[in-house]
Design an enzyme around this catalytic site. Sequence first.
Site, PDB file in Angstrom:
ATOM      1  N   ASP A   1     -22.108  -0.633   5.131  1.00 44.40           N
ATOM      2  CA  ASP A   1     -20.903  -0.097   4.491  1.00 44.40           C
ATOM      3  C   ASP A   1     -20.582  -0.864   3.210  1.00 44.40           C
ATOM      4  O   ASP A   1     -20.367  -0.278   2.146  1.00 44.40           O
ATOM      5  CB  ASP A   1     -19.705  -0.168   5.451  1.00 44.40           C
ATOM      6  CG  ASP A   1     -19.979   0.569   6.741  1.00 44.40           C
ATOM      7  OD1 ASP A   1     -20.918   1.387   6.771  1.00 44.40           O
ATOM      8  OD2 ASP A   1     -19.258   0.317   7.726  1.00 44.40           O
TER       9      ASP A   1
ATOM     10  N   SER B   1       0.836  -1.205   0.000  1.00 47.65           N
ATOM     11  CA  SER B   1       0.000   0.000   0.000  1.00 47.65           C
ATOM     12  C   SER B   1       0.865   1.248   0.000  1.00 47.65           C
ATOM     13  O   SER B   1       1.760   1.389   0.849  1.00 47.65           O
ATOM     14  CB  SER B   1      -0.914   0.019   1.226  1.00 47.65           C
ATOM     15  OG  SER B   1      -1.480   1.314   1.341  1.00 47.65           O
TER      16      SER B   1
HETATM   17  C1  GLA Z   1     -20.410   1.210  11.200  1.00 43.39           C
HETATM   18  C2  GLA Z   1     -20.811  -0.196  10.792  1.00 43.39           C
HETATM   19  C3  GLA Z   1     -22.126  -0.187  10.026  1.00 43.39           C
HETATM   20  C4  GLA Z   1     -23.203   0.571  10.800  1.00 43.39           C
HETATM   21  C5  GLA Z   1     -22.681   1.926  11.270  1.00 43.39           C
HETATM   22  C6  GLA Z   1     -23.652   2.637  12.172  1.00 43.39           C
HETATM   23  O1  GLA Z   1     -20.127   1.982  10.066  1.00 43.39           O
HETATM   24  O2  GLA Z   1     -19.796  -0.782   9.998  1.00 43.39           O
HETATM   25  O3  GLA Z   1     -22.534  -1.510   9.758  1.00 43.39           O
HETATM   26  O4  GLA Z   1     -23.681  -0.180  11.874  1.00 43.39           O
HETATM   27  O5  GLA Z   1     -21.443   1.810  11.956  1.00 43.39           O
HETATM   28  O6  GLA Z   1     -24.797   2.988  11.483  1.00 43.39           O
END
Ligand code: GLA
Length: 385
Positions: A173, A66
């Site tokens: 995410d 990286s």
């Molecule tokens: C992090 C987690 C997600 C979600 C958010 C809160 O980003 O990875 O899955 O739970 O927190 O909304």
Amino acid sequence: MDELKRSFIEQFGDQGGLTSYFAPARVNLIGEHTDYNGGHVFPCALTLGTYATARKREDRTIRLYSMNFEESGIIEVQLDDLRFIENDDWANYPKGVAAIFQQAGYEIDSGFDVAFYGNIPNGSGLSSSASIEMLTAVILKDLFHLEIGQIEMVKLAQKAENEFIGVNCGIMDQFSIGMGKKNHAILLDCDTLDYQYTPINLKNEKLILANTNKRRGLANSKYNERRQQCEAALSSLQEKLNIKTLGDLTREEFEAHKHLIQDELIRKRAKHAVYENNRTIEAVEKLNAGDVRGFGKLMNESHISLRDDYEVTGKELDVLVEAAWNEGAIGSRMTGAGFGGCTVSIVPDDRVDSFIEAVGKTYKAETGLEAEFYVADIGDQAKKL
Ligand code: GLA
């Protein structure tokens, strides 16, 4: 990209055959800590993200490099021996995805070399980890001609985070990074994975991200504790109610049954999950009706609920958000897991400069930290370039 290719060749040699890939960061506009409660989220992919250049090898060695962590040099592992190793640091993400792909029966029939470069501020709550996971998924699919759909890759990337890395995150995410679409946010039902793209065409406003620059280790944070508290609340409610998740409840149903949850703290956590889910659906309705102010007001309510009931904000995020409210933001809230990271605000075009200056100044005065600001550009999902 040129620099990344040069860096690849410098590290791994120049035998041609390079392919390049990109995976975005994400920002969640509303619907926080609802994904693992079977609720709704409303995130979008950004044009910030992680790039990679890769090439297959003849043997079964994987070499990872990286540009963001030059000092770590090349991290070399064997395809048949993929284990989490603390010292491998960032490289555990690509390793984890490869391991989970193998476990799921996808055949990775040789090693490969990859060089990465990312422009997502580290630890900013914009999901640099899910970005590198989805990037790896896209690389594996392409290099090894795997028959795998985008949503299956999303699920495996989440599994890598849960089982290989040991962070018990929900699906938001990886989903937003794997399924994002330029100038759109995604209303995702995290229980069914039904989703809908919503155009974000702010005519007179910008989306501004502000980084607290307070480091936030998600794995070490109270994240898993919040999950357990919500699970405890759910099982108390299930004594009388036939529900599968907290996301099944309306606010009225919750109010009528909240006495089933004995512990006051646990009741507050559940209240956030239920109200935030309902708020998210309502917020998207407002946006679809062109009511940006209505949407912004619900963003503010979301922050207050995360601050008072879910207790995942902390001083830095609260100072940034309050300063944003005072400096003319139409809506402002923390985004992501919390405990540091970024806020997201909707700011009228003609106030953006003064907003950044004034909010930055107040933040510095109250916390001693320097905030960083970005105008968010909503981009596309993880893909081969
Ligand atoms: C992090 C987690 C997600 C979600 C958010 C809160 O980003 O990875 O899955 O739970 O927190 O909304």
